[in-house]
Design a protein around this motif. Structure first.
Motif, PDB file in Angstrom:
ATOM      1  N   PRO A 115     -54.053  43.944  42.096  1.00 18.25           N
ATOM      2  CA  PRO A 115     -53.463  42.750  41.242  1.00 18.25           C
ATOM      3  C   PRO A 115     -54.971  43.019  40.743  1.00 18.25           C
ATOM      4  O   PRO A 115     -56.342  43.124  41.227  1.00 18.25           O
ATOM      5  N   GLU A 116     -55.392  42.128  39.393  1.00 17.20           N
ATOM      6  CA  GLU A 116     -56.667  41.319  39.150  1.00 17.20           C
ATOM      7  C   GLU A 116     -57.709  41.687  39.978  1.00 17.20           C
ATOM      8  O   GLU A 116     -57.685  40.724  40.243  1.00 17.20           O
ATOM      9  N   GLU A 117     -58.773  42.126  39.612  1.00 20.97           N
ATOM     10  CA  GLU A 117     -60.194  42.235  40.529  1.00 20.97           C
ATOM     11  C   GLU A 117     -60.357  40.192  40.269  1.00 20.97           C
ATOM     12  O   GLU A 117     -60.876  39.325  39.786  1.00 20.97           O
ATOM     13  N   ARG A 118     -60.069  39.912  42.139  1.00 23.79           N
ATOM     14  CA  ARG A 118     -60.519  39.149  42.152  1.00 23.79           C
ATOM     15  C   ARG A 118     -61.892  38.918  42.208  1.00 23.79           C
ATOM     16  O   ARG A 118     -63.199  39.538  42.328  1.00 23.79           O
ATOM     17  N   LYS A 119     -62.914  37.318  41.767  1.00 29.90           N
ATOM     18  CA  LYS A 119     -64.023  37.167  41.911  1.00 29.90           C
ATOM     19  C   LYS A 119     -64.632  37.839  42.875  1.00 29.90           C
ATOM     20  O   LYS A 119     -64.050  37.775  44.640  1.00 29.90           O
ATOM     21  N   SER A 120     -65.683  38.487  43.309  1.00 31.05           N
ATOM     22  CA  SER A 120     -66.500  38.573  44.891  1.00 31.05           C
ATOM     23  C   SER A 120     -67.163  37.763  45.149  1.00 31.05           C
ATOM     24  O   SER A 120     -67.429  36.660  44.143  1.00 31.05           O
ATOM     25  N   LEU A 121     -67.491  37.686  46.192  1.00 30.95           N
ATOM     26  CA  LEU A 121     -68.534  36.742  46.990  1.00 30.95           C
ATOM     27  C   LEU A 121     -69.668  36.910  46.393  1.00 30.95           C
ATOM     28  O   LEU A 121     -70.524  35.374  46.089  1.00 30.95           O
ATOM     29  N   THR A 122     -70.371  37.491  45.572  1.00 34.32           N
ATOM     30  CA  THR A 122     -71.554  37.081  44.966  1.00 34.32           C
ATOM     31  C   THR A 122     -71.188  36.372  43.457  1.00 34.32           C
ATOM     32  O   THR A 122     -72.134  35.260  43.156  1.00 34.32           O
ATOM     33  N   ARG A 172     -65.524  14.121  46.058  1.00 37.74           N
ATOM     34  CA  ARG A 172     -64.227  13.943  44.386  1.00 37.74           C
ATOM     35  C   ARG A 172     -63.803  15.166  45.123  1.00 37.74           C
ATOM     36  O   ARG A 172     -64.144  16.375  44.923  1.00 37.74           O
ATOM     37  N   TRP A 173     -62.482  14.898  43.783  1.00 35.13           N
ATOM     38  CA  TRP A 173     -61.532  16.365  43.650  1.00 35.13           C
ATOM     39  C   TRP A 173     -61.817  17.118  43.059  1.00 35.13           C
ATOM     40  O   TRP A 173     -62.132  16.349  41.292  1.00 35.13           O
ATOM     41  N   PHE A 174     -61.460  18.416  42.514  1.00 37.05           N
ATOM     42  CA  PHE A 174     -61.287  18.839  41.123  1.00 37.05           C
ATOM     43  C   PHE A 174     -60.261  19.893  40.828  1.00 37.05           C
ATOM     44  O   PHE A 174     -59.883  19.596  42.219  1.00 37.05           O
ATOM     45  N   SER A 175     -59.816  19.979  39.857  1.00 44.30           N
ATOM     46  CA  SER A 175     -58.788  21.102  39.732  1.00 44.30           C
ATOM     47  C   SER A 175     -59.133  21.977  39.329  1.00 44.30           C
ATOM     48  O   SER A 175     -59.854  21.911  37.312  1.00 44.30           O
ATOM     49  N   PRO A 176     -59.057  23.505  39.523  1.00 41.46           N
ATOM     50  CA  PRO A 176     -59.702  24.581  38.940  1.00 41.46           C
ATOM     51  C   PRO A 176     -58.496  25.110  37.983  1.00 41.46           C
ATOM     52  O   PRO A 176     -57.542  24.910  37.839  1.00 41.46           O
ATOM     53  N   GLY A 211     -66.433  23.142  47.677  1.00 36.10           N
ATOM     54  CA  GLY A 211     -65.010  23.291  46.965  1.00 36.10           C
ATOM     55  C   GLY A 211     -64.490  24.354  46.456  1.00 36.10           C
ATOM     56  O   GLY A 211     -63.244  24.548  45.904  1.00 36.10           O
ATOM     57  N   LEU A 212     -65.526  25.400  46.730  1.00 32.28           N
ATOM     58  CA  LEU A 212     -65.143  26.827  45.765  1.00 32.28           C
ATOM     59  C   LEU A 212     -64.624  28.014  46.811  1.00 32.28           C
ATOM     60  O   LEU A 212     -64.522  29.189  46.531  1.00 32.28           O
ATOM     61  N   GLY A 213     -64.567  26.923  48.110  1.00 32.36           N
ATOM     62  CA  GLY A 213     -63.942  28.565  49.006  1.00 32.36           C
ATOM     63  C   GLY A 213     -62.471  29.553  48.942  1.00 32.36           C
ATOM     64  O   GLY A 213     -62.127  30.276  49.162  1.00 32.36           O
ATOM     65  N   LEU A 214     -61.447  29.177  48.074  1.00 32.95           N
ATOM     66  CA  LEU A 214     -59.921  29.122  47.552  1.00 32.95           C
ATOM     67  C   LEU A 214     -60.853  30.101  46.419  1.00 32.95           C
ATOM     68  O   LEU A 214     -60.041  30.017  45.416  1.00 32.95           O
ATOM     69  N   ILE A 215     -61.980  29.640  45.519  1.00 30.52           N
ATOM     70  CA  ILE A 215     -62.226  31.236  44.240  1.00 30.52           C
ATOM     71  C   ILE A 215     -61.519  31.750  44.086  1.00 30.52           C
ATOM     72  O   ILE A 215     -61.076  32.305  42.961  1.00 30.52           O
ATOM     73  N   ARG A 216     -61.667  33.090  45.086  1.00 25.90           N
ATOM     74  CA  ARG A 216     -60.773  34.259  45.214  1.00 25.90           C
ATOM     75  C   ARG A 216     -59.147  33.605  45.251  1.00 25.90           C
ATOM     76  O   ARG A 216     -58.894  34.724  44.634  1.00 25.90           O
ATOM     77  N   GLN A 217     -58.127  33.164  45.497  1.00 34.07           N
ATOM     78  CA  GLN A 217     -56.777  32.669  45.328  1.00 34.07           C
ATOM     79  C   GLN A 217     -56.637  32.100  44.426  1.00 34.07           C
ATOM     80  O   GLN A 217     -55.631  31.593  44.249  1.00 34.07           O
TER      81      GLN A 217
END
Length: 690
Positions: A72-79, A97-101, A124-130
């Protein structure tokens, strides 16, 4: 409300569902789409077919036929997560507050809301790879705790509850998903316990339900005496930058010393590139870290006191390494909840959702936790496997495929038998009726071939034990059946059968069921079908084709040495069989004789020098235009007996023809592979004298 060309901003009072205001930094506003879901205006034009929902395949080039499929398209790394988190908190301030990526993009119609509650980082970026994959099937809102904000746990719960109730009021028939990570998981449990009347689906990654007071007091004491400016001075004066001597020493310590084994799992990834230290210090200044630890204590205590009252559908994702924050006793309490399933990831650490190889969408699909209504619809809520998921599935079966070298035959309209699935209709509805080999070992090979050769998803009607399990039952863990579920298996029932045909699906039915799949010695290729069946009359209502087929080859792979009759003579095995069978559903309680014997057990088998699998699909039996005729029970029964007879003929044909197959044994097949390459198709018996 202020509206611009790129964002919709809603500013409300302090603890209501708030999206980033126009005072956010320009870089932040450019990266995040700040929108209130007033309507689904941007998504109504999209269809389920675009997202593979409902098992609807696009009429395009077969995506499952390629030999090589890229990951799958390379997902963002932890760095990258840390870099973006640093930018994210750069000019931070205000209340939670809430935000929608923005990168979530378009999503499927009627997608449920997914609220993400962050872990200790609070960004709130803990799903950034998802984000990208989740955004196709969910409307994602992520909760952000500004670095300088110290809102207590009870007020955070109020904020989440206000959002949940507001969205439930707007869409009362849709579930609301809450994905919680560590602290966020604790908050999710509290919200679920306080709102039993709202349809919530909890997905909790390493929930923190209890914290060691000794560790907490030690950390708090250390932070209390630490001067405020020390972390910044360390970063500035000791040079935590890429390539610096201190960086190299720190990385060596994390990677090589035995004493750092436990810390490495928790901190190693964060500090693997020690130039991230300044970012971490901006996310966790001293006063913020003190507050986060207090929040951890209060949130976990509140969750611990209320978890026994949670009735929400719950999926717990539990890492196998470095679980210093997870209490095993509390996990067992959660596991005992009426609607809770626990999935373990033995090789993953504390930051599960940020680690390689963890795809939350795949996990949800395998567990059958995705639904868009009050209850799961196994037909309309099913999501097709991606090409990469299909390749993973194919890889899991590679050894069996290599050992058995399946031969697939089908019948054309002119009665010619061909070595392919060319005789299989492209358009549904089609019902495939066949025999079970031992343990249903033919299922994966057939499902793989249909997708790979014809881009046809074969929805198999399977025993309910693959989908539900009573608490305390000794039935196998649900994860054992993940492969069946991701490839489209459906619990056998009259309603599901009807819905599949109505949706023009290709459906696989095994009238012999468990009794046939768990047959005894000497019963290979013997059909255990009910005396009467209703499937012919149901099929005729939709004008579906019925394709009988036969499968042989199990007797060339295994020798049964301990069957059901043998095991029932051994007391402890007899007790185990009776207990397991009692926990399962008997689908043949109205039958008599052998058909009612649906006892679950694992036959004792020993391998042989492998032979070969053969699958033969006969000529379709038409029911279109015969609904009135087949509404008569006697006429329908005649077709039923015809189907049964054709299945037996298919098996007989294969048993006779395989005797002339020079490559029936694995030894000549192995030699053929060596001479012609492992990707070559191995010949079989001559089809011309059919």
């Amino acid at each position: 409300m202020a509206i611009t060309s790129t964002v919709t901003v809603r500013i409300t009072d302090e603890l209501s569902p708030t999206f980033f205001s126009s005072s956010s930094s320009a870089s932040t506003r450019a990266y995040w789409k700040l929108t209130r879901r007033l309507t689904s205006f941007a998504y109504d034009r999209h269809t389920d077919r675009e997202f593979g929902i409902g098992g609807k395949l696009k009429a395009t080039t077969n995506p499952y036929s390629y030999t090589e499929v890229a990951r799958p398209e390379e997902r963002k790394s932890l760095t990258v997560f840390l870099v973006e988190a640093g930018d994210f908190v750069g000019s931070d301030g205000g209340p939670p507050r809430w935000f929608s990526p923005l990168e979530c993009g378009k999503r499927a119609p009627e997608s449920p809301l997914l609220l993400y509650l962050p872990g200790i980082d609070g960004t709130g970026l803990g799903l950034i790879r998802q984000h990208k994959r989740l955004g196709e099937i969910f409307d994602i809102w992520c909760l952000h705790f500004p670095v300088s904000d110290h809102t207590p746990a009870r007020d955070l719960v109020k904020l989440i509850e206000k959002t949940v109730r507001s969205e439930h009021y707007r869409f009362p028939n849709r579930p609301i998903y809450i994905v919680g990570d560590s602290i966020g998981a604790s908050l999710a449990l509290v919200v679920a316990a306080s709102n039993p009347d709202i349809d919530l689906v909890l997905i909790l990654a390493n929930p923190v339900t209890r914290f060691n007071n000794f560790i907490l007091q030690s950390l708090l004491g250390f932070l209390d005496i630490l001067p405020d400016g020390v972390p910044s001075l360390i970063a500035e004066n000791f040079g935590f930058s890429q390539g610096s001597p201190l960086t190299e020493m720190f990385e060596t310590m994390l990677n090589e010393t035995d004493a750092a084994q436990m810390a490495r799992g928790l901190l190693g990834e964060l500090f693997a590139t020690s130039s991230n230290m300044p970012t971490l210090m901006r996310i966790f200044p001293k006063d913020t870290l003190l507050w986060k630890l207090q929040l951890l204590k209060s949130a976990s205590a509140c969750a611990n006191s209320q978890m026994d009252t949670v009735n929400a559908q719950t999926l717990i994702l539990l890492s196998g390494r470095d679980q210093w924050l997870v209490n095993k006793e509390d996990i067992e309490r959660l596991r005992a909840l009426p609607r809770c399933e626990v999935r373990e990831f033995e090789n993953n650490g504390q930051f599960l959702l940020l680690e390689d190889g963890v795809d939350l969408v795949s996990i949800i699909k395998r567990a059958y936790y995705y639904r868009r209504g009050k209850s799961l619809d196994y037909i309309s809520d099913y999501i097709l496997p991606t090409p990469f998921e299909f390749k993973e599935y194919e890889e899991s079966q590679r050894l069996v495929t290599a050992v058995t070298s399946p031969v697939f035959l089908s019948t054309l309209n002119n009665d010619a038998v061909v070595r392919s699935l060319a005789g299989v209709p492209s358009e549904g509805p089609v019902l495939y009726v066949g025999n079970h080999m031992l343990l249903g070992m033919e299922l994966h090979a057939i499902a793989l071939q249909f997708l790979k050769e014809r881009n046809i998803l074969l929805r198999g009607l399977a025993h309910p034990l693959m989908f539900t399990k009573n608490k305390g039952s000794k039935l196998p863990d649900m994860q054992l059946y993940d492969l069946f579920r991701i490839i489209g298996a459906v619990p056998v029932s009259g309603m599901n059968f009807y819905k599949l045909l109505r949706s023009n699906a290709h459906v696989a039915l095994y009238p012999g069921g468990v009794r046939e799949a768990l047959h005894r010695k000497g019963e290979e290729y013997k059909l255990f079908w009910p005396e009467h069946s209703e499937f012919v009359r149901i099929v005729s209502k939709f004008g579906a084709k019925i394709i009988p087929y036969g499968v042989v080859g199990e007797d060339d792979l295994f020798e049964m040495v301990l069957d059901y009759n043998d095991q029932m003579k051994i007391p402890f095995l007899k007790n185990l069989i009776e207990e397991i069978t009692q926990d399962s559903v008997n689908l043949r309680i109205d039958e008599e004789g052998e058909l009612v014997k649906q006892d679950l057990h694992v036959p004792g088998i020993v391998p042989k020098i492998p032979g070969r699998f053969y699958v033969y699909f006969g000529k379709p039996i038409e029911t279109e235009g015969r609904e009135k005729e087949l509404s008569d029970k006697e006429k329908a029964h005649e077709v039923y007996l015809q189907v049964k007879s054709e299945v037996e003929k298919c098996m007989t044909y294969l048993k006779i023809k395989r005797e002339t197959d020079p490559y029936r044994n694995i030894l000549p097949r192995s030699l053929y592979y060596l001479l012609h390459g492992f990707s070559s198709q191995i010949p079989t018996f001559d089809l011309r004298d059919h």
